[in-house]
Design a protein around this motif. Structure first.
Motif, PDB file in Angstrom:
ATOM      1  N   LEU A 156      18.498 -15.751   3.911  1.00 23.80           N
ATOM      2  CA  LEU A 156      18.756 -14.317   3.824  1.00 23.80           C
ATOM      3  C   LEU A 156      20.150 -14.057   3.262  1.00 23.80           C
ATOM      4  N   LEU A 157      21.144 -14.771   3.760  1.00 21.83           N
ATOM      5  CA  LEU A 157      22.502 -14.584   3.267  1.00 21.83           C
ATOM      6  C   LEU A 157      22.601 -14.951   1.794  1.00 21.83           C
ATOM      7  N   THR A 158      21.901 -16.010   1.399  1.00 22.80           N
ATOM      8  CA  THR A 158      21.893 -16.411  -0.009  1.00 22.80           C
ATOM      9  C   THR A 158      21.254 -15.339  -0.880  1.00 22.80           C
ATOM     10  N   ALA A 159      20.167 -14.751  -0.392  1.00 28.13           N
ATOM     11  CA  ALA A 159      19.489 -13.693  -1.146  1.00 28.13           C
ATOM     12  C   ALA A 159      20.415 -12.508  -1.369  1.00 28.13           C
ATOM     13  N   LEU A 160      21.225 -12.179  -0.377  1.00 26.66           N
ATOM     14  CA  LEU A 160      22.188 -11.089  -0.543  1.00 26.66           C
ATOM     15  C   LEU A 160      23.227 -11.441  -1.610  1.00 26.66           C
ATOM     16  N   LYS A 195       0.823  -1.200   0.000  1.00 20.89           N
ATOM     17  CA  LYS A 195       0.000   0.000   0.000  1.00 20.89           C
ATOM     18  C   LYS A 195       0.866   1.263   0.000  1.00 20.89           C
ATOM     19  N   GLU A 196       2.046   1.185   0.636  1.00 21.45           N
ATOM     20  CA  GLU A 196       2.952   2.336   0.671  1.00 21.45           C
ATOM     21  C   GLU A 196       3.893   2.385  -0.529  1.00 21.45           C
ATOM     22  N   GLY A 197       3.817   1.376  -1.390  1.00 24.94           N
ATOM     23  CA  GLY A 197       4.675   1.376  -2.568  1.00 24.94           C
ATOM     24  C   GLY A 197       6.120   1.031  -2.279  1.00 24.94           C
ATOM     25  N   ILE A 198       6.357   0.204  -1.259  1.00 22.27           N
ATOM     26  CA  ILE A 198       7.708  -0.213  -0.902  1.00 22.27           C
ATOM     27  C   ILE A 198       8.048  -1.513  -1.626  1.00 22.27           C
ATOM     28  N   ASP A 199       9.140  -1.535  -2.352  1.00 19.64           N
ATOM     29  CA  ASP A 199       9.603  -2.762  -2.988  1.00 19.64           C
ATOM     30  C   ASP A 199      10.257  -3.653  -1.936  1.00 19.64           C
ATOM     31  N   PHE A 200       9.950  -4.939  -1.969  1.00 13.65           N
ATOM     32  CA  PHE A 200      10.507  -5.809  -0.937  1.00 13.65           C
ATOM     33  C   PHE A 200      10.695  -7.230  -1.446  1.00 13.65           C
ATOM     34  N   ARG A 201      11.445  -7.962  -0.672  1.00 13.35           N
ATOM     35  CA  ARG A 201      11.655  -9.395  -0.891  1.00 13.35           C
ATOM     36  C   ARG A 201      11.621 -10.070   0.464  1.00 13.35           C
ATOM     37  N   ILE A 202      10.793 -11.111   0.609  1.00 13.97           N
ATOM     38  CA  ILE A 202      10.626 -11.728   1.922  1.00 13.97           C
ATOM     39  C   ILE A 202      11.480 -12.988   2.060  1.00 13.97           C
ATOM     40  N   ILE A 203      11.817 -13.264   3.304  1.00 13.93           N
ATOM     41  CA  ILE A 203      12.378 -14.546   3.703  1.00 13.93           C
ATOM     42  C   ILE A 203      11.272 -15.244   4.495  1.00 13.93           C
ATOM     43  N   ALA A 204      10.662 -16.260   3.907  1.00 19.21           N
ATOM     44  CA  ALA A 204       9.513 -16.914   4.532  1.00 19.21           C
ATOM     45  C   ALA A 204       9.926 -17.659   5.794  1.00 19.21           C
ATOM     46  N   THR A 205       9.136 -17.506   6.853  1.00 24.18           N
ATOM     47  CA  THR A 205       9.400 -18.175   8.121  1.00 24.18           C
ATOM     48  C   THR A 205       8.211 -19.047   8.504  1.00 24.18           C
TER      49      THR A 205
END
Length: 323
Positions: free
Chosen positions: A122-126, A76-86
């Motif tokens: 998370l480390l892999t995503a980086l 809704k705020e227009g923030i681009d993101f990528r999640i690490i599912a838990t």
């Protein structure tokens, strides 16, 4: 799309804020309509960056219905993101302001326990970012399940990317990450004392302690947050105190993250360290002017920055007493 700034939030939250007339034990309290915001250090930084006209990619952990709500709020705020599912649900925080006194009560619930596999994701995503960012910003606490040296591991990954790591955390995770070397640290006086290995710092010792931390290779820039007294920035050959304008404080939620966002945006625009901290102080001060979890308004930042730029030079020396 390439992103000059990556933010990391390992312990995000859905922030719920409301008001009551006054607190009375063992009575039913009638609250106002709640406000819901995406919370957590790095997410606040991404939200504040957007208000300044910056662009970032937010990495954060997300699980369960509360994690989905967090994602919806960011969309809704227009923030681009990528999640690490838990596997476990994202935590929630609850902030209540007593309107008769303006006292704010902040209830922080514990975060989900992250597994080793989720941390590795998370480390892999980086490592797999398609383009190198200029800055990686980590802000906030570590969730249960992660070792104290996890920010240190992130520092090594960021260094391998050729990016600059900005860290805003506390305690042992801060010390261990500093041992790995970061670009910028933003401790308060208590945190700086621990990094310097002393019980307490007097006003005249703050710059020397920061320079000692820089000299041993822990970072290149130290910005010491002084609360209502502003901030002090220190490099190996520079030191400047930036005063904070006096404002009517309604909430301190997100003020530190707003300061980090202002500084990061300024750096990404090639600003000097002095300009960086002045914008950071303006953003942090502006955030305290809004109730609940709203962060700052850009118009307030512009007005406060103008005050700092015009009148701040009158107050360059450190206050005689820093609390």
């Amino acid at each position: 799309m390439t992103y000059p700034i990556i933010t990391l939030t390992l312990n995000p939250a859905v922030d719920k804020s409301t008001t009551v007339d006054y607190f009375v034990a063992e009575q039913k309290l009638r609250c106002s309509t709640p406000r819901y915001d995406a919370g957590g250090g790095g997410l606040n930084v991404s939200k504040a960056l957007k208000r300044l006209g910056g662009r970032s990619l937010a990495f954060f952990s997300s699980g369960g219905p509360s994690g989905q709500l967090l994602q919806d709020l960011l969309k809704k705020e227009g923030i681009d993101f990528r999640i690490i599912a838990t596997q476990e649900w994202t935590r929630e925080n609850f902030i209540v302001t007593e309107t008769r006194t303006n006292a704010q009560y902040r209830f922080g619930l514990p975060g989900p326990t992250l597994t080793a596999a989720e941390a590795d994701a998370l480390l892999t995503a980086l490592r797999e970012l398609p383009a190198r960012p200029e800055y990686v910003v980590a802000s906030g606490s570590l969730p249960p399940g992660l070792p104290d040296d996890f920010y240190g591991r992130i520092a090594r990954e960021v260094r391998s990317l050729g990016a600059r790591f900005i860290l805003d955390t506390s305690g042992e995770p801060l010390r261990l990450a500093a041992n790995e070397g970061v670009y910028l640290l933003k401790p308060n006086l208590g945190e700086l004392s621990k990094l310097a290995g002393v019980e307490k710092l007097e006003a005249d010792d703050v710059d020397d302690a920061a320079k000692a931390i820089i000299a041993r290779g822990d970072c290149e820039v130290v910005v010491v947050s002084l609360g209502p007294s502003g901030a002090l920035y220190v490099t190996k050959d520079q030191c400047e105190h930036v005063p904070a304008p006096m404002v009517k404080k309604l909430s301190t939620v997100g003020a530190g993250d707003s300061m980090v966002a202002g500084m990061t945006w300024a750096l990404s625009q090639g600003k000097t360290f002095g300009e960086m901290v002045r914008l950071g102080v303006a953003c942090g001060s502006a955030a305290t002017m809004n109730p609940g979890t709203e962060l700052f308004k850009k118009a307030d930042v512009d007005r406060l920055l103008d005050w700092i730029n015009q009148y701040g030079s009158r107050y360059q020396s450190l206050p005689s007493q820093l609390e």
